[in-house]
Design a protein around this motif. Structure first.
Motif, mmCIF file in Angstrom:
data_model
loop_
_atom_site.group_PDB
_atom_site.id
_atom_site.type_symbol
_atom_site.label_atom_id
_atom_site.label_comp_id
_atom_site.label_asym_id
_atom_site.label_seq_id
_atom_site.Cartn_x
_atom_site.Cartn_y
_atom_site.Cartn_z
ATOM 1 N N PHE A 1 -10.012 75.037 -2.758
ATOM 2 C CA PHE A 1 -11.437 74.824 -3.044
ATOM 3 C C PHE A 1 -12.168 74.362 -1.790
ATOM 4 N N PHE A 2 -11.581 73.391 -1.070
ATOM 5 C CA PHE A 2 -12.235 72.893 0.145
ATOM 6 C C PHE A 2 -12.256 73.959 1.230
ATOM 7 N N VAL B 1 -17.798 67.559 2.151
ATOM 8 C CA VAL B 1 -17.965 69.012 2.218
ATOM 9 C C VAL B 1 -19.388 69.403 1.840
ATOM 10 N N PRO C 1 -13.888 63.479 0.042
ATOM 11 C CA PRO C 1 -13.890 64.799 0.693
ATOM 12 C C PRO C 1 -14.900 65.754 0.078
ATOM 13 N N PHE C 2 -15.077 65.675 -1.242
ATOM 14 C CA PHE C 2 -16.048 66.555 -1.895
ATOM 15 C C PHE C 2 -17.451 66.293 -1.363
ATOM 16 N N ILE D 1 -10.984 66.417 -8.581
ATOM 17 C CA ILE D 1 -11.941 66.440 -7.466
ATOM 18 C C ILE D 1 -12.919 65.275 -7.568
ATOM 19 N N ALA E 1 -15.125 76.219 0.601
ATOM 20 C CA ALA E 1 -16.410 75.609 0.968
ATOM 21 C C ALA E 1 -16.608 75.638 2.478
ATOM 22 N N VAL E 2 -15.553 75.301 3.239
ATOM 23 C CA VAL E 2 -15.681 75.299 4.697
ATOM 24 C C VAL E 2 -15.869 76.719 5.210
ATOM 25 N N VAL F 1 -7.001 72.261 -5.105
ATOM 26 C CA VAL F 1 -8.098 71.466 -4.538
ATOM 27 C C VAL F 1 -8.261 71.827 -3.066
ATOM 28 N N TRP G 1 -10.532 62.942 -5.120
ATOM 29 C CA TRP G 1 -11.018 63.623 -3.925
ATOM 30 C C TRP G 1 -12.534 63.584 -3.857
#
Lengths: 100, 168
Positions: A63-64, B149, B145-146, B138, A67-68, A60, B142
């Motif tokens: 994944f973030f 983002v 946060p998703f 997710i 994206a960033v 996870v 989460w």
């Protein structure tokens, strides 16, 4: 079974190569690519620790980070275009207005 | 020698070679193409770590979207090869030394960590790192946060248009 240490060492090597590129290269675009290498090394570390712990929280996080990194690439390349428009160059040594 | 070790060695070697090409290539186009291959080989390494979803996203987002953006900018700015090779200034030599030092410190620390990957039950192994499991995590634990983002990506998109456009 490959020891997780190998993966972590590979990530460390990639991070150091990215850092070398950021410190040494003069072309702003190549510096950006080196930053992407460093972000990828961090991702590899996240995924390796996820495998080590048997817990997919690291996936996870990766994944973030992806994206960033996409957001960072979009903004960074827009800044490179804007700088090229006003200065006619993407070499970092030509950007010395803020240098004391 | 098992097949996993051979695959890891091949992917690791190719990743490091491509990353070296990214850093040392004279023309930015060559750097960008080498970066694409770096991302593909890293996706292979993610698969070896059972992170299938991350591997797919690596190929889709990094090797697909981000690299297209890079190539687009290189072609838009019409960048050629760098005219001269940079001189080894003090700052550069210090940078190289700092890099080697960082790697040494990281290696010392990493070699002290436990090296064994977790042993999972067959059931846990089947669901480890799959899209179904990740989606479940997710969109429940989460979710905030998703959403943050996705807002960040929207702001970045608007910001990129505003910064790159000469006249709005």
């Amino acid at each position: 079974m490959v020891p997780i240490t190998y993966y972590l060492l590979l990530a460390a090597a990639l991070f150091c190569m990215g850092m070398f590129g950021v410190l040494v290269r003069r072309n702003a675009l190549v510096v950006f690519m080196s930053v992407e290498l460093m972000l990828n090394a961090a991702n590899l570390t996240f995924v390796s620790f996820a495998r080590m712990r048997g817990d997919d929280l690291g996936h996870v996080s990766a994944f973030f980070v992806i994206a960033v990194a996409a957001a960072e690439a979009a903004i960074g390349l827009a800044i490179v275009i804007a700088v090229f428009r006003s200065r006619g160059s993407v070499l970092l040594e030509d950007l010395r207005t803020m240098k004391h | 020698m098992n097949i996993e070790l051979i695959l890891f060695g091949a992917f690791a070697l190719l990743t490091l070679l491509s990353a070296g090409t990214v850093i040392f290539a004279r023309s930015p186009i060559n750097s960008a193409m080498a970066l694409v291959s770096t991302f593909f080989f890293m996706a292979g390494i993610y698969v070896l770590l059972w992170a299938h979803t991350v591997a797919v996203m690596q190929v889709l987002v990094y090797a697909g979207a981000i690299m297209v953006l890079f190539l687009f900018v290189i072609m838009l700015l019409n960048l050629g090869e760098s005219p001269t090779r940079g001189k080894p200034t003090v700052a550069r030599v210090a940078g190289g030394a700092a890099t080697v030092g960082l790697f040494a410190v990281l290696a010392i620390i990493l070699l002290k960590l436990p090296a064994e990957p977790a042993t999972l039950s067959a059931e846990a192994q089947a669901s480890f790192g799959t899209i179904a499991t990740m989606g479940q995590v997710i969109f429940t634990k989460w979710l905030f946060p998703f959403e943050a983002v996705s807002l960040l990506l929207l702001v970045a998109m608007v910001g990129a248009v505003v910064v790159a456009k000469s006249r709005i």
